[in-house]
Design a protein around this motif. Structure first.
Motif, PDB file in Angstrom:
ATOM      1  N   ARG A 205       2.543  -4.675   8.430  1.00  0.00           N
ATOM      2  CA  ARG A 205       1.425  -4.625   7.481  1.00  0.00           C
ATOM      3  C   ARG A 205       1.878  -4.880   6.051  1.00  0.00           C
ATOM      4  O   ARG A 205       1.049  -5.170   5.181  1.00  0.00           O
ATOM      5  N   GLU A 206       3.166  -4.818   5.795  1.00  0.00           N
ATOM      6  CA  GLU A 206       3.660  -5.226   4.471  1.00  0.00           C
ATOM      7  C   GLU A 206       3.363  -6.716   4.258  1.00  0.00           C
ATOM      8  O   GLU A 206       3.059  -7.139   3.157  1.00  0.00           O
TER       9      GLU A 206
ATOM     10  N   ASP B  22       0.859  -1.184   0.000  1.00  0.00           N
ATOM     11  CA  ASP B  22       0.000   0.000   0.000  1.00  0.00           C
ATOM     12  C   ASP B  22       0.899   1.239   0.000  1.00  0.00           C
ATOM     13  O   ASP B  22       1.601   1.493   0.968  1.00  0.00           O
ATOM     14  N   PRO B  23       0.889   2.031  -1.087  1.00  0.00           N
ATOM     15  CA  PRO B  23       1.771   3.211  -1.129  1.00  0.00           C
ATOM     16  C   PRO B  23       1.455   4.220  -0.024  1.00  0.00           C
ATOM     17  O   PRO B  23       2.346   4.897   0.473  1.00  0.00           O
ATOM     18  N   SER B  24       0.187   4.321   0.374  1.00  0.00           N
ATOM     19  CA  SER B  24      -0.143   5.270   1.442  1.00  0.00           C
ATOM     20  C   SER B  24       0.435   4.799   2.779  1.00  0.00           C
ATOM     21  O   SER B  24       0.819   5.624   3.604  1.00  0.00           O
ATOM     22  N   LEU B  25       0.510   3.496   2.977  1.00  0.00           N
ATOM     23  CA  LEU B  25       1.121   2.949   4.192  1.00  0.00           C
ATOM     24  C   LEU B  25       2.611   3.281   4.218  1.00  0.00           C
ATOM     25  O   LEU B  25       3.144   3.702   5.246  1.00  0.00           O
ATOM     26  N   ARG B  26       3.257   3.115   3.095  1.00  0.00           N
ATOM     27  CA  ARG B  26       4.684   3.441   3.032  1.00  0.00           C
ATOM     28  C   ARG B  26       4.914   4.936   3.258  1.00  0.00           C
ATOM     29  O   ARG B  26       5.880   5.325   3.905  1.00  0.00           O
ATOM     30  N   GLN B  27       4.021   5.771   2.759  1.00  0.00           N
ATOM     31  CA  GLN B  27       4.134   7.203   2.982  1.00  0.00           C
ATOM     32  C   GLN B  27       3.943   7.516   4.467  1.00  0.00           C
ATOM     33  O   GLN B  27       4.673   8.327   5.028  1.00  0.00           O
ATOM     34  N   ARG B  28       2.942   6.900   5.103  1.00  0.00           N
ATOM     35  CA  ARG B  28       2.721   7.090   6.544  1.00  0.00           C
ATOM     36  C   ARG B  28       3.949   6.660   7.340  1.00  0.00           C
ATOM     37  O   ARG B  28       4.355   7.323   8.288  1.00  0.00           O
TER      38      ARG B  28
ATOM     39  N   GLY C  11       3.831   1.851  16.562  1.00  0.00           N
ATOM     40  CA  GLY C  11       3.031   2.096  15.364  1.00  0.00           C
ATOM     41  C   GLY C  11       3.847   1.903  14.098  1.00  0.00           C
ATOM     42  O   GLY C  11       3.381   1.293  13.136  1.00  0.00           O
ATOM     43  N   ALA C  12       5.083   2.402  14.096  1.00  0.00           N
ATOM     44  CA  ALA C  12       5.951   2.225  12.931  1.00  0.00           C
ATOM     45  C   ALA C  12       6.282   0.751  12.710  1.00  0.00           C
ATOM     46  O   ALA C  12       6.275   0.270  11.577  1.00  0.00           O
ATOM     47  N   ALA C  13       6.552   0.030  13.794  1.00  0.00           N
ATOM     48  CA  ALA C  13       6.855  -1.400  13.673  1.00  0.00           C
ATOM     49  C   ALA C  13       5.650  -2.166  13.125  1.00  0.00           C
ATOM     50  O   ALA C  13       5.808  -3.102  12.334  1.00  0.00           O
ATOM     51  N   LEU C  14       4.462  -1.774  13.536  1.00  0.00           N
ATOM     52  CA  LEU C  14       3.265  -2.438  13.019  1.00  0.00           C
ATOM     53  C   LEU C  14       3.017  -2.084  11.554  1.00  0.00           C
ATOM     54  O   LEU C  14       2.500  -2.904  10.794  1.00  0.00           O
ATOM     55  N   MET C  15       3.435  -0.892  11.135  1.00  0.00           N
ATOM     56  CA  MET C  15       3.340  -0.549   9.709  1.00  0.00           C
ATOM     57  C   MET C  15       4.248  -1.462   8.889  1.00  0.00           C
ATOM     58  O   MET C  15       3.877  -1.893   7.795  1.00  0.00           O
ATOM     59  N   VAL C  16       5.419  -1.773   9.415  1.00  0.00           N
ATOM     60  CA  VAL C  16       6.315  -2.712   8.737  1.00  0.00           C
ATOM     61  C   VAL C  16       5.620  -4.065   8.614  1.00  0.00           C
ATOM     62  O   VAL C  16       5.634  -4.702   7.561  1.00  0.00           O
TER      63      VAL C  16
END
Length: 133
Positions: A34-35, A5-11, A27-32
């Protein structure tokens, strides 16, 4: 496999571009994570960190000395909850995803350190991550 998700990578980029004090590390670790897990319920895992902090706080009976709080935190995570390093399969990708570490209670120093930092911060401890080679 679902494309990233490009918006996830931007966030993620926006989150980690902040100053150290402003970054939401969990939060940042959980964004990783989500990949790998696009439907990951981030709030559920943030809530689990909150719950571990609350459980630790309850055991402290108003104790505020940082060293005693840290001892209780480490005892809670590693003895009562059973978190440990994955010695049998260090390179298992799940060791790098915070959600998997919280579910399996198994990880690598980096992700276990994130758990300690995040729960410690919730307890008011002035912890800082340390860069090792």
């Amino acid at each position: 496999m679902t494309p990233p998700d490009p918006s996830l990578r931007q966030r993620f980029l926006e989150e980690v571009s902040q100053g150290d004090e402003e970054i939401n590390l969990a939060g940042a670790a959980l964004m990783v994570a989500r990949e790998e897990y696009p439907q990951l319920p981030e709030e559920r895992y943030l809530g689990r960190l909150d719950l571990m902090a609350e459980e630790t706080r309850d055991r402290l009976d108003d104790e505020g000395a940082h060293l005693l709080v840290l001892q209780e935190l480490l005892g809670s995570l590693y003895e009562r909850h059973g978190f440990r390093g994955n010695r049998e399969s260090y390179y298992d990708p799940r060791n790098s995803f915070l959600n998997d570490v919280l579910d399996r209670k198994l990880g690598i120093p980096l992700t276990l350190g994130i758990v300690v930092l995040e729960v410690g911060w919730r307890l008011g401890l002035p912890l800082e991550g340390v860069n090792f080679p």
